[in-house]
Design a protein around this motif. Sequence first.
Motif, PDB file in Angstrom:
ATOM      1  N   UNK A 157       0.957  -1.247   0.181  1.00 51.65           N
ATOM      2  CA  UNK A 157      -0.089   0.129  -0.147  1.00 51.65           C
ATOM      3  C   UNK A 157       1.186   1.274  -0.380  1.00 51.65           C
ATOM      4  N   UNK A 158       2.287   1.463   0.418  1.00 53.04           N
ATOM      5  CA  UNK A 158       3.280   2.620   0.914  1.00 53.04           C
ATOM      6  C   UNK A 158       4.269   1.899   0.081  1.00 53.04           C
ATOM      7  N   UNK A 159       4.471   0.757  -0.316  1.00 53.03           N
ATOM      8  CA  UNK A 159       5.842   0.330  -0.730  1.00 53.03           C
ATOM      9  C   UNK A 159       5.709  -1.116  -1.481  1.00 53.03           C
ATOM     10  N   UNK A 160       6.587  -1.518  -2.579  1.00 52.82           N
ATOM     11  CA  UNK A 160       6.792  -1.801  -3.452  1.00 52.82           C
ATOM     12  C   UNK A 160       7.924  -3.387  -2.956  1.00 52.82           C
ATOM     13  N   UNK A 161       7.798  -4.743  -2.009  1.00 53.60           N
ATOM     14  CA  UNK A 161       8.630  -5.451  -2.062  1.00 53.60           C
ATOM     15  C   UNK A 161       9.469  -5.889  -3.020  1.00 53.60           C
ATOM     16  N   UNK A 162      11.035  -6.095  -3.270  1.00 52.33           N
ATOM     17  CA  UNK A 162      11.214  -7.502  -4.398  1.00 52.33           C
ATOM     18  C   UNK A 162      11.643  -8.106  -3.424  1.00 52.33           C
ATOM     19  N   UNK A 163      12.687  -9.007  -3.984  1.00 54.41           N
ATOM     20  CA  UNK A 163      13.707  -9.943  -3.715  1.00 54.41           C
ATOM     21  C   UNK A 163      14.124 -10.612  -4.896  1.00 54.41           C
ATOM     22  N   UNK A 164      15.595 -11.142  -5.198  1.00 51.59           N
ATOM     23  CA  UNK A 164      15.642 -11.479  -6.193  1.00 51.59           C
ATOM     24  C   UNK A 164      16.813 -11.564  -6.301  1.00 51.59           C
ATOM     25  N   UNK A 165      17.853 -12.423  -7.212  1.00 50.98           N
ATOM     26  CA  UNK A 165      19.336 -12.786  -6.732  1.00 50.98           C
ATOM     27  C   UNK A 165      20.025 -11.641  -6.353  1.00 50.98           C
ATOM     28  N   UNK A 166      20.860 -12.396  -5.332  1.00 44.91           N
ATOM     29  CA  UNK A 166      21.557 -11.643  -4.586  1.00 44.91           C
ATOM     30  C   UNK A 166      22.727 -11.368  -5.802  1.00 44.91           C
ATOM     31  N   UNK A 167      23.128 -12.655  -6.494  1.00 42.77           N
ATOM     32  CA  UNK A 167      24.483 -12.126  -8.027  1.00 42.77           C
ATOM     33  C   UNK A 167      23.679 -10.517  -8.505  1.00 42.77           C
ATOM     34  N   UNK A 168      22.692 -10.734  -8.880  1.00 44.10           N
ATOM     35  CA  UNK A 168      22.166  -9.266  -9.895  1.00 44.10           C
ATOM     36  C   UNK A 168      21.467  -8.634  -9.129  1.00 44.10           C
ATOM     37  N   UNK A 169      21.303  -7.685  -8.578  1.00 39.90           N
ATOM     38  CA  UNK A 169      20.801  -6.876  -7.031  1.00 39.90           C
ATOM     39  C   UNK A 169      21.482  -5.814  -7.539  1.00 39.90           C
ATOM     40  N   UNK A 170      22.979  -5.913  -7.167  1.00 45.86           N
ATOM     41  CA  UNK A 170      23.806  -4.547  -7.530  1.00 45.86           C
ATOM     42  C   UNK A 170      22.973  -3.986  -8.714  1.00 45.86           C
ATOM     43  N   UNK A 171      22.911  -4.754  -9.892  1.00 46.24           N
ATOM     44  CA  UNK A 171      22.589  -4.269 -11.301  1.00 46.24           C
ATOM     45  C   UNK A 171      21.242  -4.420 -11.151  1.00 46.24           C
ATOM     46  N   UNK A 172      20.087  -4.506 -11.448  1.00 43.37           N
ATOM     47  CA  UNK A 172      19.057  -3.875 -11.109  1.00 43.37           C
ATOM     48  C   UNK A 172      18.745  -2.836 -10.253  1.00 43.37           C
ATOM     49  N   UNK A 173      19.332  -2.538  -8.696  1.00 38.48           N
ATOM     50  CA  UNK A 173      18.840  -1.470  -8.467  1.00 38.48           C
ATOM     51  C   UNK A 173      19.459  -0.132  -9.101  1.00 38.48           C
ATOM     52  N   UNK A 174      20.569  -0.928 -10.196  1.00 35.36           N
ATOM     53  CA  UNK A 174      21.630   0.591 -11.679  1.00 35.36           C
ATOM     54  C   UNK A 174      20.909   0.957 -11.618  1.00 35.36           C
ATOM     55  N   UNK A 175      20.111   0.318 -12.303  1.00 37.55           N
ATOM     56  CA  UNK A 175      18.959   0.295 -13.998  1.00 37.55           C
ATOM     57  C   UNK A 175      18.197   1.105 -13.120  1.00 37.55           C
ATOM     58  N   UNK A 176      17.276   0.074 -11.922  1.00 38.17           N
ATOM     59  CA  UNK A 176      16.206   0.908 -11.553  1.00 38.17           C
ATOM     60  C   UNK A 176      16.220   2.525 -11.697  1.00 38.17           C
ATOM     61  N   UNK A 177      17.701   2.725 -10.943  1.00 32.79           N
ATOM     62  CA  UNK A 177      17.957   4.036 -10.749  1.00 32.79           C
ATOM     63  C   UNK A 177      17.982   5.015 -11.047  1.00 32.79           C
ATOM     64  N   UNK A 178      18.465   4.151 -12.917  1.00 32.92           N
ATOM     65  CA  UNK A 178      19.318   5.131 -13.856  1.00 32.92           C
ATOM     66  C   UNK A 178      17.095   5.468 -14.924  1.00 32.92           C
ATOM     67  N   UNK A 179      16.651   4.589 -14.730  1.00 34.64           N
ATOM     68  CA  UNK A 179      14.945   5.327 -14.942  1.00 34.64           C
ATOM     69  C   UNK A 179      14.173   5.769 -13.997  1.00 34.64           C
ATOM     70  N   UNK A 180      14.633   6.631 -13.287  1.00 30.92           N
ATOM     71  CA  UNK A 180      13.604   7.069 -12.605  1.00 30.92           C
ATOM     72  C   UNK A 180      13.783   8.347 -13.249  1.00 30.92           C
ATOM     73  N   UNK A 181      13.764   9.249 -13.828  1.00 33.32           N
ATOM     74  CA  UNK A 181      14.429  10.115 -14.574  1.00 33.32           C
ATOM     75  C   UNK A 181      13.514  11.793 -13.778  1.00 33.32           C
ATOM     76  N   UNK A 182      11.975  12.258 -13.615  1.00 37.98           N
ATOM     77  CA  UNK A 182      11.366  12.361 -12.540  1.00 37.98           C
ATOM     78  C   UNK A 182       9.771  12.299 -11.942  1.00 37.98           C
ATOM     79  N   UNK A 183      10.312  11.334 -12.072  1.00 35.57           N
ATOM     80  CA  UNK A 183       9.188  10.897 -11.321  1.00 35.57           C
ATOM     81  C   UNK A 183       9.113  10.137  -9.960  1.00 35.57           C
ATOM     82  N   UNK A 184       8.343  10.346  -9.254  1.00 37.20           N
ATOM     83  CA  UNK A 184       8.030  10.352  -7.423  1.00 37.20           C
ATOM     84  C   UNK A 184       7.965   8.852  -7.417  1.00 37.20           C
TER      85      UNK A 184
END
Length: 215
Positions: free
Chosen positions: A92-119
Amino acid sequence: MSAVIVEEGPDKGAIWHFGEPNQEQRALAAGTAWADLSHRAVITVTGEDRLQWLHDLTTQHVSGLIAGVWTSALVLDAQGHVEHQLFLVDDGTTTWIHTEIDKSAELVSYLEKMRFMLRVEVKDVSADYSVLRAPGIPDSIGGPYAIVPKNELEEMKSAFASVHTQVGTWALEAERIAAGRARLLFDTDYKSIPNELGFLNNAVHMNKGCYRGQE
């Protein structure tokens, strides 16, 4: 028998089995088993735009995801190859994701790059939260799952263990393979596409709008 630990691979550090893998598999099938998946990464996405944003970036229809309902999704590259596999739930306020630890840094980096001006705000909270495979009949994405604060983890594990059987990844993987659910880093390589892995109509929603790699 004491726990046997996975020594290498994506599940390194997790419990492999307790010496009776067949009994563990039977308990899992009966819905009376649980597992400690603390080796997996936990990522949160907050902000008003989070669900529509994830809807646009992934293969899953999550813009109207009901709070408390788990689902799975993929992130594809521009050629449609599978890059990330996500298991997610919104509270309701947070989306929780679990994923492979070996890919997590790459995933966070990708998501950060795609934020643009979104909240939206993305955080790797693996140091503060753990994943448990909760007791219950296996569902279509390998759950039920629970994400638990680290400071409550031992209490939750004790509660599960008081009435249910703890199992290792051997039993979980046997159930996953029998159910035909592909797993990133186990059944995929850099050329894998959703069509050949059974992801269609599961992690890939067939009636949503465009996303990267769809064509």
